[in-house]
Motif scaffolding. Structure first.
Motif, PDB file in Angstrom:
ATOM      1  N   LEU A  49       0.866  -1.182   0.000  1.00  0.00           N
ATOM      2  CA  LEU A  49       0.000   0.000   0.000  1.00  0.00           C
ATOM      3  C   LEU A  49       0.901   1.229   0.000  1.00  0.00           C
ATOM      4  O   LEU A  49       1.986   1.199   0.577  1.00  0.00           O
ATOM      5  N   PHE A  50       0.426   2.306  -0.601  1.00  0.00           N
ATOM      6  CA  PHE A  50       1.200   3.542  -0.664  1.00  0.00           C
ATOM      7  C   PHE A  50       0.432   4.676  -0.002  1.00  0.00           C
ATOM      8  O   PHE A  50      -0.771   4.834  -0.228  1.00  0.00           O
ATOM      9  N   LEU A  51       1.146   5.456   0.792  1.00  0.00           N
ATOM     10  CA  LEU A  51       0.635   6.702   1.353  1.00  0.00           C
ATOM     11  C   LEU A  51       1.428   7.811   0.683  1.00  0.00           C
ATOM     12  O   LEU A  51       2.664   7.806   0.736  1.00  0.00           O
ATOM     13  N   LEU A  52       0.751   8.739   0.043  1.00  0.00           N
ATOM     14  CA  LEU A  52       1.450   9.863  -0.592  1.00  0.00           C
ATOM     15  C   LEU A  52       1.751  10.893   0.491  1.00  0.00           C
ATOM     16  O   LEU A  52       0.860  11.601   0.951  1.00  0.00           O
ATOM     17  N   LEU A  53       2.997  10.938   0.939  1.00  0.00           N
ATOM     18  CA  LEU A  53       3.406  11.809   2.031  1.00  0.00           C
ATOM     19  C   LEU A  53       3.720  13.218   1.556  1.00  0.00           C
ATOM     20  O   LEU A  53       3.481  14.190   2.273  1.00  0.00           O
ATOM     21  N   ASP A  54       4.276  13.326   0.343  1.00  0.00           N
ATOM     22  CA  ASP A  54       4.625  14.635  -0.183  1.00  0.00           C
ATOM     23  C   ASP A  54       4.657  14.561  -1.704  1.00  0.00           C
ATOM     24  O   ASP A  54       5.186  13.608  -2.269  1.00  0.00           O
ATOM     25  N   GLY A  55       4.055  15.564  -2.358  1.00  0.00           N
ATOM     26  CA  GLY A  55       4.094  15.643  -3.808  1.00  0.00           C
ATOM     27  C   GLY A  55       2.755  15.371  -4.462  1.00  0.00           C
ATOM     28  O   GLY A  55       1.707  15.391  -3.811  1.00  0.00           O
ATOM     29  N   GLU A  56       2.821  15.138  -5.788  1.00  0.00           N
ATOM     30  CA  GLU A  56       1.624  14.875  -6.585  1.00  0.00           C
ATOM     31  C   GLU A  56       1.874  13.698  -7.511  1.00  0.00           C
ATOM     32  O   GLU A  56       2.972  13.534  -8.033  1.00  0.00           O
ATOM     33  N   VAL A  57       0.817  12.910  -7.715  1.00  0.00           N
ATOM     34  CA  VAL A  57       0.888  11.784  -8.639  1.00  0.00           C
ATOM     35  C   VAL A  57      -0.298  11.828  -9.586  1.00  0.00           C
ATOM     36  O   VAL A  57      -1.311  12.482  -9.318  1.00  0.00           O
ATOM     37  N   GLU A  58      -0.141  11.110 -10.695  1.00  0.00           N
ATOM     38  CA  GLU A  58      -1.209  10.948 -11.672  1.00  0.00           C
ATOM     39  C   GLU A  58      -1.506   9.458 -11.763  1.00  0.00           C
ATOM     40  O   GLU A  58      -0.589   8.637 -11.825  1.00  0.00           O
ATOM     41  N   ILE A  59      -2.789   9.117 -11.757  1.00  0.00           N
ATOM     42  CA  ILE A  59      -3.194   7.727 -11.899  1.00  0.00           C
ATOM     43  C   ILE A  59      -3.787   7.550 -13.284  1.00  0.00           C
ATOM     44  O   ILE A  59      -4.668   8.312 -13.700  1.00  0.00           O
ATOM     45  N   ASN A  60      -3.267   6.548 -14.021  1.00  0.00           N
ATOM     46  CA  ASN A  60      -3.693   6.269 -15.397  1.00  0.00           C
ATOM     47  C   ASN A  60      -4.143   4.825 -15.518  1.00  0.00           C
ATOM     48  O   ASN A  60      -3.678   3.958 -14.784  1.00  0.00           O
ATOM     49  N   GLN A  61      -5.015   4.590 -16.494  1.00  0.00           N
ATOM     50  CA  GLN A  61      -5.387   3.230 -16.860  1.00  0.00           C
ATOM     51  C   GLN A  61      -5.324   3.112 -18.370  1.00  0.00           C
ATOM     52  O   GLN A  61      -5.617   4.067 -19.096  1.00  0.00           O
ATOM     53  N   ILE A 116       5.419   3.403   2.317  1.00  0.00           N
ATOM     54  CA  ILE A 116       5.043   2.108   1.752  1.00  0.00           C
ATOM     55  C   ILE A 116       4.855   1.100   2.880  1.00  0.00           C
ATOM     56  O   ILE A 116       5.734   0.932   3.735  1.00  0.00           O
ATOM     57  N   ILE A 117       3.689   0.457   2.872  1.00  0.00           N
ATOM     58  CA  ILE A 117       3.394  -0.611   3.827  1.00  0.00           C
ATOM     59  C   ILE A 117       3.319  -1.912   3.038  1.00  0.00           C
ATOM     60  O   ILE A 117       2.461  -2.068   2.164  1.00  0.00           O
ATOM     61  N   MET A 118       4.212  -2.818   3.320  1.00  0.00           N
ATOM     62  CA  MET A 118       4.222  -4.104   2.634  1.00  0.00           C
ATOM     63  C   MET A 118       3.016  -4.934   3.078  1.00  0.00           C
ATOM     64  O   MET A 118       2.594  -4.857   4.231  1.00  0.00           O
ATOM     65  N   LYS A 119       2.478  -5.698   2.150  1.00  0.00           N
ATOM     66  CA  LYS A 119       1.296  -6.525   2.401  1.00  0.00           C
ATOM     67  C   LYS A 119       1.505  -7.429   3.614  1.00  0.00           C
ATOM     68  O   LYS A 119       0.638  -7.500   4.487  1.00  0.00           O
ATOM     69  N   HIS A 120       2.657  -8.093   3.693  1.00  0.00           N
ATOM     70  CA  HIS A 120       2.894  -9.018   4.808  1.00  0.00           C
ATOM     71  C   HIS A 120       2.948  -8.274   6.141  1.00  0.00           C
ATOM     72  O   HIS A 120       2.472  -8.783   7.156  1.00  0.00           O
ATOM     73  N   ASP A 121       3.492  -7.045   6.169  1.00  0.00           N
ATOM     74  CA  ASP A 121       3.518  -6.253   7.398  1.00  0.00           C
ATOM     75  C   ASP A 121       2.097  -5.848   7.803  1.00  0.00           C
ATOM     76  O   ASP A 121       1.733  -5.925   8.985  1.00  0.00           O
ATOM     77  N   LEU A 122       1.304  -5.425   6.824  1.00  0.00           N
ATOM     78  CA  LEU A 122      -0.084  -5.043   7.088  1.00  0.00           C
ATOM     79  C   LEU A 122      -0.843  -6.210   7.718  1.00  0.00           C
ATOM     80  O   LEU A 122      -1.469  -6.065   8.765  1.00  0.00           O
ATOM     81  N   PHE A 123      -0.753  -7.379   7.093  1.00  0.00           N
ATOM     82  CA  PHE A 123      -1.498  -8.530   7.592  1.00  0.00           C
ATOM     83  C   PHE A 123      -0.927  -9.062   8.903  1.00  0.00           C
ATOM     84  O   PHE A 123      -1.683  -9.555   9.742  1.00  0.00           O
ATOM     85  N   ASP A 124       0.371  -8.957   9.110  1.00  0.00           N
ATOM     86  CA  ASP A 124       0.959  -9.366  10.395  1.00  0.00           C
ATOM     87  C   ASP A 124       0.397  -8.525  11.538  1.00  0.00           C
ATOM     88  O   ASP A 124       0.026  -9.050  12.588  1.00  0.00           O
TER      89      ASP A 124
END
Length: 168
Positions: A49-61, A116-124
Motif C-alpha cells: 500500500l502507498f501513502l502519498l506523504l509529499d508531492g503529486e501523482v497521476e493515476i492512469n489506466q 510504503i506498507i508491505m502486504k505481509h507487514d499489514l497482515f501481520d
C-alpha cells in the motif's frame, strides 16, 4: 508534527489511536520518486500500500481497444491527479484482490515521498492485534467502496455520452 500525527490523517488509520498507528509507523518505509517516474504500472504484482506523504501523482489506466484481430490501442487515460494535501492511500485493490495485480499506473507528477506498507507487514499487524485489523480492514473496505462508486458513476456518464453520440 510527529510522524504519528502525519499518519493519522490517512483514511486507512481512521479510528485508531496514536499507539495503534505506531505499529504501522514501525514498518512504513519511505521512498522518494523523481518527477516523471512510474511508481508502479498497471498489471504489476502488487505487494504494498502507498501513502502519498509529499508531492503529486497521476493515476492512469490503459484504454485497451481492439483495432483489428491482432492490433490493440493501448494508450493510457489519466483518471485522477492526487496531492499529498489530500492524504491519499492507493494500492489497496492489489492487496485485497485475488490476482494481486495493480489495476492502474501511478506516475509522479512532482518529486514525491511515499510511505510504503508491505502486504505481509499489514497482515501481520492485523493478525497480531485483531482490534486494529478490524478497524484497518473496515477503513480499506470504505476506500474501495468509495472508489467503486466513483468508477460506476464515470462508467454511467461515459455510457450515456456514447449512447447519445450513437443516437445522433
Amino acid at each position: 508534527m510527529s510522524e504519528n500525527q502525519q499518519f493519522e490523517k490517512y483514511r486507512i488509520f481512521n479510528n485508531l489511536d496514536n499507539i495503534q498507528i505506531g505499529h504501522f509507523e514501525k514498518v512504513i518505509e519511505e521512498k522518494t520518486f523523481t518527477a516523471g517516474k512510474v511508481i508502479f504500472a498497471e498489471g504489476d504484482i502488487g505487494d504494498s500500500l502507498f501513502l502519498l506523504l509529499d508531492g503529486e501523482v497521476e493515476i492512469n489506466q490503459a484504454l485497451t481497444l481492439q483495432l483489428t484481430k491482432n492490433d490493440y490501442d493501448t494508450r493510457e487515460k489519466s483518471i485522477i491527479n492526487l496531492s499529498s494535501i489530500d492524504h491519499p492511500v492507493f494500492g489497496e485493490m492489489s492487496i485485497l484482490g485475488t490476482e494481486d495485480k495493480r489495476t492502474a499506473t501511478v506516475k509522479a507528477i512532482s518529486n514525491c515521498t511515499m510511505g510504503i506498507i508491505m502486504k505481509h507487514d499489514l497482515f501481520d499487524i492485523c493478525q497480531t492485534d485483531p482490534e486494529i485489523g478490524f478497524v484497518v480492514m473496515k477503513n480499506i473496505a470504505s476506500i474501495v467502496t468509495d472508489n467503486l462508486i466513483k468508477a460506476n458513476i464515470n462508467v454511467l456518464k461515459l455510457t450515456t455520452a456514447f449512447s447519445l453520440i450513437l443516437g445522433k
